[in-house]
Design a protein around this motif. Structure first.
Motif, PDB file in Angstrom:
ATOM      1  N   LEU A  91       0.808  -1.225   0.000  1.00  9.75           N
ATOM      2  CA  LEU A  91       0.000   0.000   0.000  1.00  9.75           C
ATOM      3  C   LEU A  91       0.840   1.273   0.000  1.00  9.75           C
ATOM      4  N   GLY A  92       2.021   1.230   0.618  1.00 11.23           N
ATOM      5  CA  GLY A  92       2.791   2.472   0.752  1.00 11.23           C
ATOM      6  C   GLY A  92       2.151   3.359   1.801  1.00 11.23           C
ATOM      7  N   ARG A  93       2.324   4.667   1.620  1.00 11.11           N
ATOM      8  CA  ARG A  93       1.751   5.606   2.597  1.00 11.11           C
ATOM      9  C   ARG A  93       0.279   5.872   2.292  1.00 11.11           C
ATOM     10  N   SER A  94      -0.451   6.320   3.323  1.00 10.89           N
ATOM     11  CA  SER A  94      -1.892   6.545   3.154  1.00 10.89           C
ATOM     12  C   SER A  94      -2.334   7.997   3.273  1.00 10.89           C
ATOM     13  N   VAL A 127       5.488   5.973   7.809  1.00 13.73           N
ATOM     14  CA  VAL A 127       6.232   4.821   7.290  1.00 13.73           C
ATOM     15  C   VAL A 127       5.343   4.096   6.276  1.00 13.73           C
ATOM     16  N   ASP A 128       5.974   3.469   5.280  1.00 18.76           N
ATOM     17  CA  ASP A 128       5.229   2.708   4.273  1.00 18.76           C
ATOM     18  C   ASP A 128       4.601   1.465   4.896  1.00 18.76           C
ATOM     19  N   HIS A 491      -1.548  12.013 -10.026  1.00 20.22           N
ATOM     20  CA  HIS A 491      -2.098  13.108  -9.230  1.00 20.22           C
ATOM     21  C   HIS A 491      -1.257  13.367  -7.981  1.00 20.22           C
ATOM     22  N   GLN A 492      -0.968  12.273  -7.257  1.00 17.55           N
ATOM     23  CA  GLN A 492      -0.238  12.422  -5.999  1.00 17.55           C
ATOM     24  C   GLN A 492       1.270  12.545  -6.224  1.00 17.55           C
ATOM     25  N   ALA A 493       1.832  11.697  -7.094  1.00 21.74           N
ATOM     26  CA  ALA A 493       3.293  11.652  -7.246  1.00 21.74           C
ATOM     27  C   ALA A 493       3.820  12.828  -8.069  1.00 21.74           C
ATOM     28  N   ASN A 494       2.976  13.419  -8.901  1.00 22.77           N
ATOM     29  CA  ASN A 494       3.453  14.450  -9.826  1.00 22.77           C
ATOM     30  C   ASN A 494       2.472  15.633  -9.846  1.00 22.77           C
ATOM     31  N   ASN A 651      11.059   1.326  -2.544  1.00 19.26           N
ATOM     32  CA  ASN A 651       9.702   0.979  -2.066  1.00 19.26           C
ATOM     33  C   ASN A 651       8.706   1.930  -2.721  1.00 19.26           C
ATOM     34  N   VAL A 652       7.441   1.877  -2.317  1.00 19.78           N
ATOM     35  CA  VAL A 652       6.411   2.676  -3.000  1.00 19.78           C
ATOM     36  C   VAL A 652       6.705   4.175  -2.878  1.00 19.78           C
TER      37      VAL A 652
END
Ligand code: OX2
Ligand code: PLP
Length: 728
Positions: A91-94, A127-128, A491-494, A651-652
């Protein structure tokens, strides 16, 4: 029941149960309330981490409301539910994802600034959740986001590992592994359901008896019983109130400890049983595309499958519908063969516990399950020794033999006198000891089988599942090309590129309908658009260069070309070929004059990825990359024209920094070996070029983006086998 409540009571619930608003002031109020009550801190005693916790708890309050309403609605409407059984959810971070999907980011960002923090610092504290190895686990996470966004009544089922995928650090260029104790601090993204407890049985024996109606029945008796406790992880959709659930099971002993031993003063032995029980969900197996036949892993699989099916059946039984309705209410998707025992468990529940006849039960089972295959690599095929299953799950082993017998009888009837075919199709491998072939069991027990990209879905019909086509025909086997969520990966990463896209297209609708991105085509010659596109890429590269500096100590030039290969380290993914290419490039640059070098585009070659701890060659490839980096990065004679970095602990969250910053990324598996790949899609979505082989989803990506944007090379899948033979 609700109708029976007095009016005054209902009015109170309505008055005080109204939604908390999502404006800035409401957030600030809830933030301060959580700092003082949930965290028991004060304005004088709050750091970035507490600010993260308070913000997360404020979001969690809102998630829980949506979660409750969603589940209530799905129950009232009595909709068919889809269950995704996956041993991995990467899932990575939320926090950032939830803020964006719930549309809270702007108000919360402004609110937190006034309270003396920055959203960036706060987001960095999380944390992821890394309960997966790589592509397969991340696919599960992306699917949950999409199911929520598209308003499906879906549930995921998995395990709540105490330790996720190990943390990777480098020492003298070698990978070393550290445990990932991700639950060290509280986890605001899970709701412990201490009241949802399921007993899970292991070992024991099978007793045959005759019931009152004279039917022969089987009872699984004795052995050990453990308990599964549910932890629910809410998954919010984007632009909808739908908020679905991933239920993760944690193991614990049925009794706290052995009282007799405790009273005798044998304290260590008294808690032994407890430790054994907790071991089951302690750690994620760190292998990607590789089966390791450990008993604990088989125990994990059954523990998870038994708890999940109990839960699914319990939910169905509440509706009081006849069993024949089960497949109309329940669809269960098997993420690879890891949950294949679910097929056997449902048959056992129906036949042994519910007293349904074998054939009727089997029809229900096969209409309920569908199976996704993710690989054709032989070392990844799951097979379990018959004696191991017999010992841990004696009744299941009997049922597997019966499933196999009835299946082979049908094959014999349809295609008589073909013993060779029977041996090939059999669920049991007749070796010493015998093995259960989990993929065969999954195919026989499902109504649909899918591969994960067009080429892969064709290849499984021609290779590993070829013999099944003879019996079933082709229609049982289909393709479902993998996908990714544009919410997290663009949307979130860029954010910069997303903003440009939204402004250019005039709305955020593309976040729910990616086809709308075609609307950007008419702007490709617009000067301002191009300028902002390049500026977004550059700022992502600056962000990555900063990260590289912090993580590796190497300084890289953001104006150089970023050439990226990040994924699990595997021979079939061919990081080795890439690093050989780098050595060649370095030797070529060294032979050039300064003037010649001035005409060469400067390049930063970026690697990242974990090797399974027991995978010797993969670990040696990491060492080789680091040794090459050491030489290249310290050679002033090539004047910064080439840099090589290995970013540790991919990681994510690290992927979210690397992917938007790539100019060109490498997906260069030997043709036919990478079932799909999903990071290839993420790089393309962020405007990167691809260097790839004719493999997996690269082929379909090429059809979409056109061959100007992808450099394809190498042999085709059908040529590879011949080449292998020719080289022997
Ligand atoms: C991976 C596959 O290797 C990869 O090609 C694919 O994109 C991903 O699953 C999602 O479908 N374990 N991991 C995989 O397969 C197995 C088995
Ligand atoms: N590992 C992580 C952390 C990822 O984020 C992804 C995909 O984005 C993968 C592995 C899968 O990568 P690939 O499809 O290149 O194997």
């Amino acid at each position: 029941e609700i109708a029976k409540l007095p009016k005054e009571t209902l009015a109170l619930w309505e008055k005080y149960g109204a939604d908390e608003s999502d404006d800035k002031e409401s957030f600030q109020k809830s933030f301060i309330r959580h700092v003082t009550t949930t965290l028991a801190r004060s304005i004088y005693n709050i750091d970035n981490f507490s600010a993260y916790q308070a913000t997360a708890h404020s979001v969690r309050d809102r998630l829980i409301k949506r979660w409750n309403e969603t589940q209530q609605t799905h129950t009232e409407v009595d909709s068919k539910r889809v269950y995704y059984l996956s041993l991995e959810f990467l899932l990575g971070r939320s926090l950032d994802n939830a803020l964006l999907n719930l549309g809270l980011k702007d108000n919360y960002g402004g609110g937190i600034k006034e309270l003396g923090f920055t959203m960036e610092d706060v987001l960095e504290q999380e944390v992821d959740a890394a309960l997966g190895n790589g592509g397969l686990g991340r696919l599960a996470a992306c699917y949950m986001d999409s199911l929520a966004t598209m308003d499906y009544p879906a549930w995921g089922y998995g395990l709540r590992y105490t330790y996720g995928i190990f943390q990777q650090r480098l020492k003298d260029g070698y990978q070393i592994e550290f445990p990932d104790y991700w639950l060290n601090f509280d986890n605001p993204w899970e709701l412990p359901r201490l009241d949802v407890v399921v007993d899970v049985q292991f070992c024991g024996s099978v007793n045959r008896y005759t019931d009152e109606e004279g039917h022969e029945r089987y009872a699984w008796e004795g052995g050990d019983t453990l308990q599964a406790i549910a932890y629910d992880v809410p998954i919010p959709g984007y632009g909808t109130k739908n908020c679905i659930n991933i239920r993760l099971w944690s193991s614990k002993p049925k009794r706290q400890f052995d009282l007799t031993r405790f009273n005798e003063g044998q304290y260590e032995q008294a808690v032994y049983e407890q430790m054994q029980a907790e071991n089951i969900t302690a750690v994620l197996y760190p292998n990607d595309n590789h089966m390791v036949g450990k008993e604990l892993r088989l125990k994990q699989q059954y523990f998870w499958v038994a708890a999940s099916l109990f839960d699914i059946v319990r939910r169905f039984k509440k509706s009081e519908k006849p069993w024949s309705n089960f497949p109309l209410q329940v669809a269960i998707q098997l993420n690879d063969t890891h949950p294949t025992l679910a097929i056997v468990e449902l048959q056992r529940i129906l036949v042994d516990l519910e007293g349904i006849g074998w054939d009727e039960a089997w029809a229900i089972v096969t209409q309920t399950f569908a199976f996704t295959n993710h690989t054709i690599l032989p070392e990844a095929m799951e097979r379990w020794p018959v004696p191991m299953i017999q010992y841990l799950l004696p009744r299941h082993m009997q049922i597997i033999f019966d499933i196999n017998l009835f299946f082979l009888q049908k094959v014999e009837k349809a295609i008589p006198n073909n013993r060779d075919l029977l041996a090939k199709l059999s669920i049991i491998e007749e070796s010493t000891p015998q093995f259960v072939r989990m993929a065969h069991l999954a195919i026989v027990g499902s109504h649909r089988v899918n591969g994960v990209a067009a080429l892969h879905s064709e290849l499984i019909k021609q290779t590993i599942f070829k013999d099944f086509i003879q019996f079933y025909g082709e229609s049982k086997f289909e393709n479902k090309t993998n996908g990714i969520t544009p919410r997290r990966w663009l949307h979130q990463a860029n954010p910069k590129l997303s903003e440009l896209i939204t402004e250019t297209l005039g709305s955020k609708n593309w976040l729910k309908n990616l086809d709308l991105l075609k609307g950007l085509k008419s702007h490709v010659n617009n000067k301002d658009f191009r300028k902002r596109w390049v500026a977004a890429k550059l700022s992502n590269k600056v962000r990555l260069a900063d990260y590289i500096q912090k993580a590796t100590g190497v300084t890289v030039n953001s104006n150089a070309l970023f050439d990226v290969q990040v994924k699990r380290i595997h021979e079939y993914k061919r990081q080795f070929m890439n690093i050989l290419g780098v050595i060649h490039r370095y030797n070529t640059l060294k032979k050039m004059t300064s003037e010649e070098r001035a005409c060469v585009v400067h390049r930063v070659v970026i690697f990242g990825g974990k090797a399974a701890p027991g995978y010797y060659i993969a670990k040696l490839v990491i060492k080789l990359i680091n040794s090459v980096a050491e030489v290249v990065n310290n050679d002033n004679s090539i004047e910064d024209s080439l840099k090589v970095v290995f970013i540790p602990d991919y990681n994510v969250s690290v992927a979210e920094i690397i992917i938007p910053a790539s100019d060109i990324s490498q997906h260069i598996s030997t043709a036919g070996t990478e079932a799909s790949g999903t990071s290839n899609m993420k790089f393309v979505l962020n405007g990167g070029l691809i260097l790839g082989t004719v493999d997996g989803a690269n082929i379909e990506i090429c059809e979409e983006i056109g061959d100007d944007n992808i450099f394809m090379f190498g042999n085709l899948a059908h040529q590879v086998d011949d080449l292998r033979h020719a080289h022997r």
